[in-house]
Design an enzyme around this catalytic site. Sequence first.
Site, PDB file in Angstrom:
ATOM      1  N   GLU A 151      74.396   8.609  -1.092  1.00 51.63           N
ATOM      2  CA  GLU A 151      75.295   7.928  -1.343  1.00 51.63           C
ATOM      3  C   GLU A 151      76.094   9.211  -2.259  1.00 51.63           C
ATOM      4  O   GLU A 151      75.553   8.931  -3.049  1.00 51.63           O
ATOM      5  CB  GLU A 151      74.685   6.683  -1.801  1.00 51.63           C
ATOM      6  N   LEU A 153      78.190   6.462  -4.649  1.00 50.15           N
ATOM      7  CA  LEU A 153      79.408   6.238  -5.342  1.00 50.15           C
ATOM      8  C   LEU A 153      79.442   6.387  -7.106  1.00 50.15           C
ATOM      9  O   LEU A 153      78.211   6.685  -6.901  1.00 50.15           O
ATOM     10  CB  LEU A 153      78.958   4.822  -5.472  1.00 50.15           C
ATOM     11  N   ALA A 252      85.187  18.588 -21.123  1.00 49.73           N
ATOM     12  CA  ALA A 252      84.181  18.990 -22.127  1.00 49.73           C
ATOM     13  C   ALA A 252      83.614  17.666 -23.925  1.00 49.73           C
ATOM     14  O   ALA A 252      84.789  16.482 -23.101  1.00 49.73           O
ATOM     15  CB  ALA A 252      84.314  20.029 -23.241  1.00 49.73           C
ATOM     16  N   CYS A 260      71.515  10.001 -12.519  1.00 53.10           N
ATOM     17  CA  CYS A 260      71.416  10.838 -11.171  1.00 53.10           C
ATOM     18  C   CYS A 260      71.678  12.333 -11.712  1.00 53.10           C
ATOM     19  O   CYS A 260      70.726  13.112 -11.396  1.00 53.10           O
ATOM     20  CB  CYS A 260      72.992  10.564 -10.720  1.00 53.10           C
ATOM     21  N   LYS A 263      68.669  14.561 -13.404  1.00 52.87           N
ATOM     22  CA  LYS A 263      66.781  14.046 -12.329  1.00 52.87           C
ATOM     23  C   LYS A 263      67.602  15.061 -10.695  1.00 52.87           C
ATOM     24  O   LYS A 263      66.303  15.851 -10.241  1.00 52.87           O
ATOM     25  CB  LYS A 263      66.833  12.867 -11.889  1.00 52.87           C
ATOM     26  N   ARG A 327      70.238   4.449 -18.398  1.00 56.62           N
ATOM     27  CA  ARG A 327      69.025   5.552 -18.325  1.00 56.62           C
ATOM     28  C   ARG A 327      69.350   7.483 -18.275  1.00 56.62           C
ATOM     29  O   ARG A 327      70.520   7.224 -17.920  1.00 56.62           O
ATOM     30  CB  ARG A 327      68.782   5.908 -16.177  1.00 56.62           C
TER      31      ARG A 327
HETATM   32  P1  NAD Z   1      68.032   1.527  -8.793  1.00 53.91           P
HETATM   33  O1  NAD Z   1      66.691   1.285  -9.751  1.00 53.91           O
HETATM   34  O2  NAD Z   1      68.597   0.753  -9.474  1.00 53.91           O
HETATM   35  O3  NAD Z   1      66.909   0.681  -7.855  1.00 53.91           O
HETATM   36  C1  NAD Z   1      66.226   0.608  -7.405  1.00 53.91           C
HETATM   37  C2  NAD Z   1      65.747  -0.842  -6.593  1.00 53.91           C
HETATM   38  O4  NAD Z   1      64.319  -0.233  -5.353  1.00 53.91           O
HETATM   39  C3  NAD Z   1      64.784  -1.106  -8.075  1.00 53.91           C
HETATM   40  O5  NAD Z   1      66.011  -2.477  -7.948  1.00 53.91           O
HETATM   41  C4  NAD Z   1      63.021  -1.212  -7.636  1.00 53.91           C
HETATM   42  O6  NAD Z   1      62.896  -3.056  -8.017  1.00 53.91           O
HETATM   43  C5  NAD Z   1      63.241  -1.100  -6.272  1.00 53.91           C
HETATM   44  N1  NAD Z   1      62.321  -0.401  -5.018  1.00 53.91           N
HETATM   45  C6  NAD Z   1      61.851  -0.117  -5.504  1.00 53.91           C
HETATM   46  N2  NAD Z   1      60.463   0.985  -4.935  1.00 53.91           N
HETATM   47  C7  NAD Z   1      60.539   0.220  -4.364  1.00 53.91           C
HETATM   48  C8  NAD Z   1      59.659  -0.453  -3.186  1.00 53.91           C
HETATM   49  N3  NAD Z   1      58.250  -0.101  -2.511  1.00 53.91           N
HETATM   50  N4  NAD Z   1      60.446  -1.585  -1.998  1.00 53.91           N
HETATM   51  C9  NAD Z   1      60.866  -2.926  -2.248  1.00 53.91           C
HETATM   52  N5  NAD Z   1      62.084  -2.475  -3.197  1.00 53.91           N
HETATM   53  C10 NAD Z   1      61.620  -1.441  -4.255  1.00 53.91           C
HETATM   54  O7  NAD Z   1      67.888   2.963  -8.565  1.00 53.91           O
HETATM   55  P2  NAD Z   1      69.668   3.484  -8.156  1.00 53.91           P
HETATM   56  O8  NAD Z   1      70.758   3.226  -9.073  1.00 53.91           O
HETATM   57  O9  NAD Z   1      70.074   2.356  -7.204  1.00 53.91           O
HETATM   58  O10 NAD Z   1      69.646   4.306  -7.035  1.00 53.91           O
HETATM   59  C11 NAD Z   1      68.414   4.683  -5.646  1.00 53.91           C
HETATM   60  C12 NAD Z   1      69.096   5.934  -4.883  1.00 53.91           C
HETATM   61  O11 NAD Z   1      69.942   5.997  -4.664  1.00 53.91           O
HETATM   62  C13 NAD Z   1      67.866   6.889  -6.292  1.00 53.91           C
HETATM   63  O12 NAD Z   1      67.773   7.823  -5.103  1.00 53.91           O
HETATM   64  C14 NAD Z   1      69.160   7.274  -6.245  1.00 53.91           C
HETATM   65  O13 NAD Z   1      68.839   9.031  -7.009  1.00 53.91           O
HETATM   66  C15 NAD Z   1      70.377   7.713  -5.610  1.00 53.91           C
HETATM   67  N6  NAD Z   1      71.767   7.403  -5.976  1.00 53.91           N
HETATM   68  C16 NAD Z   1      71.674   6.647  -7.178  1.00 53.91           C
HETATM   69  C17 NAD Z   1      73.526   6.225  -7.621  1.00 53.91           C
HETATM   70  C18 NAD Z   1      73.946   5.973  -8.699  1.00 53.91           C
HETATM   71  O14 NAD Z   1      75.245   6.028  -9.500  1.00 53.91           O
HETATM   72  N7  NAD Z   1      72.897   4.674  -9.509  1.00 53.91           N
HETATM   73  C19 NAD Z   1      74.538   7.049  -7.043  1.00 53.91           C
HETATM   74  C20 NAD Z   1      74.272   7.587  -6.008  1.00 53.91           C
HETATM   75  C21 NAD Z   1      72.961   7.877  -5.291  1.00 53.91           C
END
Ligand code: NAD
Length: 429
Positions: A151, A153, A252, A260, A263, A327
Amino acid sequence: MKISIIGAGYVGLVTGACFSELGNTVICVDNDLKKIRKLKKNIIPIYEPGLEELIRKNVKKKRLYFSSSIKEAVDKTEVIFIAVGTPSLGNGEPDLTGIENVASQIAKNLKNYRLIVEKSTVPVETGEWVKRTIKINNKYNVDFDVASNPEFLREGSAIYDFMHPDRIVIGVESERAKNILLKLYQPIKAPILITDIKSAELIKHASNSFLATKISFINAIAQICEKTGADIVKVAEGIGLDRRIGKDFLKAGAGYGGACLPKDLDAFISIAEKAGYNFELLKVVKKINEEQKKSIIKKISDSLWILKGKTIGILGLTFKPNTDDIRNSISLEIITELKKEGVYIKTYDPKAGFKVKKIFKDIKLCFEPYAVAKNSDCLLIMTEWEEFKNLNFSKIKKIMKQPLIIDGRNMFEPEKLKSLGFRYIGVGR
Ligand code: NAD
């Protein structure tokens, strides 16, 4: 189609809401029971522009459901997206226990063919581990596919980005999986890149690392601008007009933060290391970012001499505007450093004030920008929220203890603020 999203966070909720908006029936699953309870009561646990309306609309149309049961998702839906968090373990490696946990729960409930799609950002070869985990934990020897669909976004414009992506990356190893994902994404008009699973996984880490590189590059140029008297805003414009470079991500500032980039950069350095490649370039990108944060603290102490006992007002706590996500927000790192120096801190953020107050109990949380400015020795701008753009600086000048503005995001015109009598310090100008 009937699909489920495991992990109802920033990515999972947006993905679920958007797929339901496109006419699919979607179940969003999370193991955070409080979150699911809230969602079932129409309370949206995060702030993302347009998300609340989109979720409410699709819940009403009976296309979007919430559940805490992975079993329900596996029983009722043909495509299962994994969108759980993959936070840093602290040693640079991402924590993949959520991915493994979900994969094994899917496996235990798998009775018919399902397509399991990695949406979370995961290291290359995670798909192999997910496949292995499902095979080991599935009693019925059911046929299934794993795919990678990273993803891209951005928080703050997540719904627009999901519906209008620059590209859709689909990593598959069967025609069946490919056709399911092509059908699902058919309503979205964007170039679709079909790859193998490992390449798709790698594309995500490489993209985020490149974006971080662009930011550290322009921040390094900003350092030279400061030392020579050039203006980074003009320099960035001049660089960015070259189509081979592009103007995005050449702003800048105080450095990159968020859930993201930091990490994912760490993860990519560690992935490369494990693969036998020393990714020195990315190590320097990270180092420049660390120095950039420190340079903000230095600007403050250079301007105020003794920090102990001074009052600093901070506008913006989130890592970027239009989100409540704090975060890895640089604002928070700066607050931590300033507190060590005995500074009194006042803050305002349109969406994240209460979250930050829970972390730093002794800072003063204000409910509008002027209350932050009042009696402050320095006003520090850390997030470019739209509502800061039209601040009345004549009023601010009158109520501050000293008229000092440190603009960590280069939001304001230096000349304009200087003409109002401020000492204005931006980044690289
Ligand atoms: P987040 O922490 O907002 O959401 C993750 C959700 O997963 C939480 O609600 C948590 O309770 C749930 N969860 C964790 N373990 C679980 C399990 N075992 N069973 C069911 N639910 C579970 O994280 P996010 O920002 O949505 O990111 C999710 C992934 O997408 C990450 O790998 C991140 O790197 C990636 N990502 C994030 C973004 C962003 O802008 N936030 C963009 C692209 C990709």
